[in-house]
Each structure stands twice: as C-alpha cells, then as structure tokens.
Design an enzyme around this catalytic site. Structure first.
Site, PDB file in Angstrom:
ATOM      1  CG  ASP A  32      -2.063   0.950   1.130  1.00  0.00           C
ATOM      2  OD1 ASP A  32      -2.297   1.479   0.019  1.00  0.00           O
ATOM      3  OD2 ASP A  32      -2.736   1.199   2.146  1.00  0.00           O
ATOM      4  CG  ASN A  34       2.264   1.563  -5.049  1.00  0.00           C
ATOM      5  OD1 ASN A  34       3.099   1.363  -4.169  1.00  0.00           O
ATOM      6  ND2 ASN A  34       1.841   0.622  -5.864  1.00  0.00           N
ATOM      7  N   GLY A  35       0.209   5.468  -4.297  1.00  0.00           N
ATOM      8  CA  GLY A  35      -0.394   6.751  -4.677  1.00  0.00           C
ATOM      9  C   GLY A  35       0.125   7.881  -3.801  1.00  0.00           C
ATOM     10  NE  ARG A  36      -1.699   6.377   1.304  1.00  0.00           N
ATOM     11  CZ  ARG A  36      -1.838   5.433   2.217  1.00  0.00           C
ATOM     12  NH1 ARG A  36      -1.664   5.709   3.493  1.00  0.00           N
ATOM     13  NH2 ARG A  36      -2.145   4.196   1.866  1.00  0.00           N
ATOM     14  NE  ARG A  45      -4.049   6.919  -7.454  1.00  0.00           N
ATOM     15  CZ  ARG A  45      -3.957   6.476  -6.199  1.00  0.00           C
ATOM     16  NH1 ARG A  45      -3.753   7.315  -5.218  1.00  0.00           N
ATOM     17  NH2 ARG A  45      -4.084   5.195  -5.936  1.00  0.00           N
ATOM     18  CG  HIS A  49       0.422   2.132  -9.316  1.00  0.00           C
ATOM     19  ND1 HIS A  49       0.133   1.691  -8.042  1.00  0.00           N
ATOM     20  CD2 HIS A  49      -0.666   2.856  -9.717  1.00  0.00           C
ATOM     21  CE1 HIS A  49      -1.071   2.130  -7.688  1.00  0.00           C
ATOM     22  NE2 HIS A  49      -1.561   2.846  -8.685  1.00  0.00           N
ATOM     23  CG  LEU A 143       9.468 -16.964  -3.669  1.00  0.00           C
ATOM     24  CD1 LEU A 143       9.220 -16.913  -2.165  1.00  0.00           C
ATOM     25  CD2 LEU A 143       9.905 -15.591  -4.159  1.00  0.00           C
ATOM     26  CB  SER A 208      -7.907  -4.087   2.229  1.00  0.00           C
ATOM     27  OG  SER A 208      -7.722  -2.904   2.949  1.00  0.00           O
TER      28      SER A 208
END
Ligand code: FPP
Length: 253
Positions: A32, A34-36, A45, A49, A143, A208
């Site tokens: 969480d 990325n936009g901020r 924005r 990303h 992985l 979320s």
C-alpha cells in the site's frame, strides 16, 4: 544460522539477527501507499505504481535468498476496478511488462510464478502472460511468487461455497465430509500453507479483503513506510519481529 542485518531505525543503526532456521514459510504483503508516495513527490499516481514494481523486484529477490517458500503479493483487488480507467490500464500494463522483463531473472532464481484470484476478468494479454509464466516455471523448486490479481477474500469464499454445493448436489461429496480441509481445497490457495505473517505498508491497519480465510492465525506486521520505499531491510525487520512473537494458536504454552 544467523543473518545479521543493519537496520536504520531513524535514530541509530541497529543490527538485527535473523534466524535462518526459522524463516516464515509464507509471507503475504498488502503493498500500500504507491499513490501517496507519488503525491508526496508531486508526481502522477501511476509513477507510484512504477516505483512499486522496483520494490517488488527487491523483495522477491530477498525472499528467495532467505528461503521463504511462498510470497503472496496483493497486486490488484476485486475492488480496484473502481479506480480511474487510466490507473487500471497502467497496473495491467505494469503486470505484463514485469512478467516479460523479469521472466529470465525469476526463472534463474528458481521462482515459480503463479496467481490467485479470478484472472479470467483481466485483459487477455495479462492472462496469456500469467499462464505462460506459470507453465514455464512450474517445474522450478524455489520461491512460489503468488500474485493476487482480481482477488477478493469474500468472493473467493463465495466461489468455494458454490463449488462445494455443486459437488454435494452431484453426490461427489457428502455433507458430513465438509470440513475445514475440504473448504481449503476449493480456495485459490489450495495446497499452500496459510500465511505466517501479513505485512501491510503505508500505515493502514486493516485487511482490505485479503486472504480472509487463510489469515486466521497469521501474525500482522505494519509499517508507515510506503510500498515504493519498502526495502529488504524492512522485510528483514518484519521477519525479525515475527521470530520474536509467541504463536499459540489459541492454546497455552
Ligand atoms: C496500493 O497503493 C497498490 C496497489 C493497488 C497496486 C500494487 C501494484 C504494484 C506495486 C505494481 C503492479 C503489480 C505487479 C505485480 C507488477 P495505492 O495506489 O492504494 O496507494 P495509496 O493508498 O497511497 O493511494
């Protein structure tokens, strides 16, 4: 075996020691902020990303190196379709670019690339890249990079219930047989261990709609660091904290 890591806590550098014999098997991350991150830098924005993809690169590499078996990244939720079309398109484009550009490196790291969520609603190009990436890495043994795409915990449970109901009607299973193990077989995460730790960046403290069934006993770890700034040192810090928690699964010691 220990892995000593220098972490800058803001005031002073601290050395933390990760126990390489107690690495969480499954780490799930809500990426969480990325936009901020972009807004803070007065950028659109979508730049956040793009920077977020760099963080994915670093965290996948470090998880692989530490011997994490499953890394689940919340890349696009069932609710993210509500975002402006341009942002959704950028996210889809970044996914395709990531799979194309990173394929050789991920394959060389022995990574298995797979996804959870209803990918049939993604653009065809994304579906094709994901299927190819899985087919070309499924025999690797390192992985498992699990990309949560068009994923929602509630819709996953609804779809599991519908499929179980169908099998009940067709007589393939009986009501008495329905238990937690059976339900798990109908989830996207079938065959995977539950996440040991859920990491969320950028300060929010909520799930979320992420892995609702699977996180019944996961440890939560939050940080104010925004996803594009999340580095391997932060991952090590989360693992260090995890290793110092007391997991009792409702029992007593
Ligand atoms: C949350 O930040 C982030 C997302 C919804 C998308 C995460 C996607 C990437 C990191 C890149 C693309 C993915 C792959 C697998 C290549 P936000 O936009 O909600 O941030 P905000 O809360 O600050 O607005």
């Amino acid at each position: 075996m220990k892995n000593i890591f220098g972490v800058n806590t803001g005031s002073e550098d601290t050395n933390i020691e990760i126990d390489l014999n107690n690495i969480p098997k499954h780490i799930a991350i809500i990426m969480d902020g990325n936009g901020r991150w972009a807004k803070q830098k007065k950028l659109p924005r979508t730049f956040g990303h793009k920077a977020g993809v760099e963080a994915i690169r670093e965290i996948v590499k470090e998880s692989s190196r530490l011997g994490v078996k499953y890394l689940t990244l919340y890349a696009f939720s069932t609710e993210n379709w509500k975002r402006p079309k341009e942002e959704v398109n950028t996210l889809m484009k970044l996914l395709v670019e990531y799979l194309k550009k990173e394929f050789n490196e991920l394959n060389a790291q022995n990574v298995i690339i797979r996804s959870i969520g209803d990918i049939s609603k993604l653009p065809i190009i994304c579906q094709e890249q994901l299927i190819d990436a899985y087919n070309n890495t499924k025999n690797n043994s390192g992985l498992v990079l699990n990309l949560a795409l068009n994923y929602g915990g509630r819709s996953e449970i609804v779809s599991a219930l519908k499929n179980i109901y169908k099998e009940l009607q067709e007589g393939k299973i009986s009501l008495d047989e329905v238990n937690e193990d059976i339900i798990e077989n109908y989830l996207y995460t079938k065959g995977m261990p539950d996440p040991d730790i859920i990491i969320r960046t950028a300060g929010e403290q909520r799930l979320s709609n992420f892995l609702l069934w699977q996180c019944a006993y996961s440890e939560f770890w939050y940080t104010n660091v925004k996803w594009p700034d999340f580095k391997k040192e932060h991952l090590n810090m989360a693992i260090y904290d995890y290793q110092n928690r007391d997991r009792r699964y409702g029992g007593i010691k």
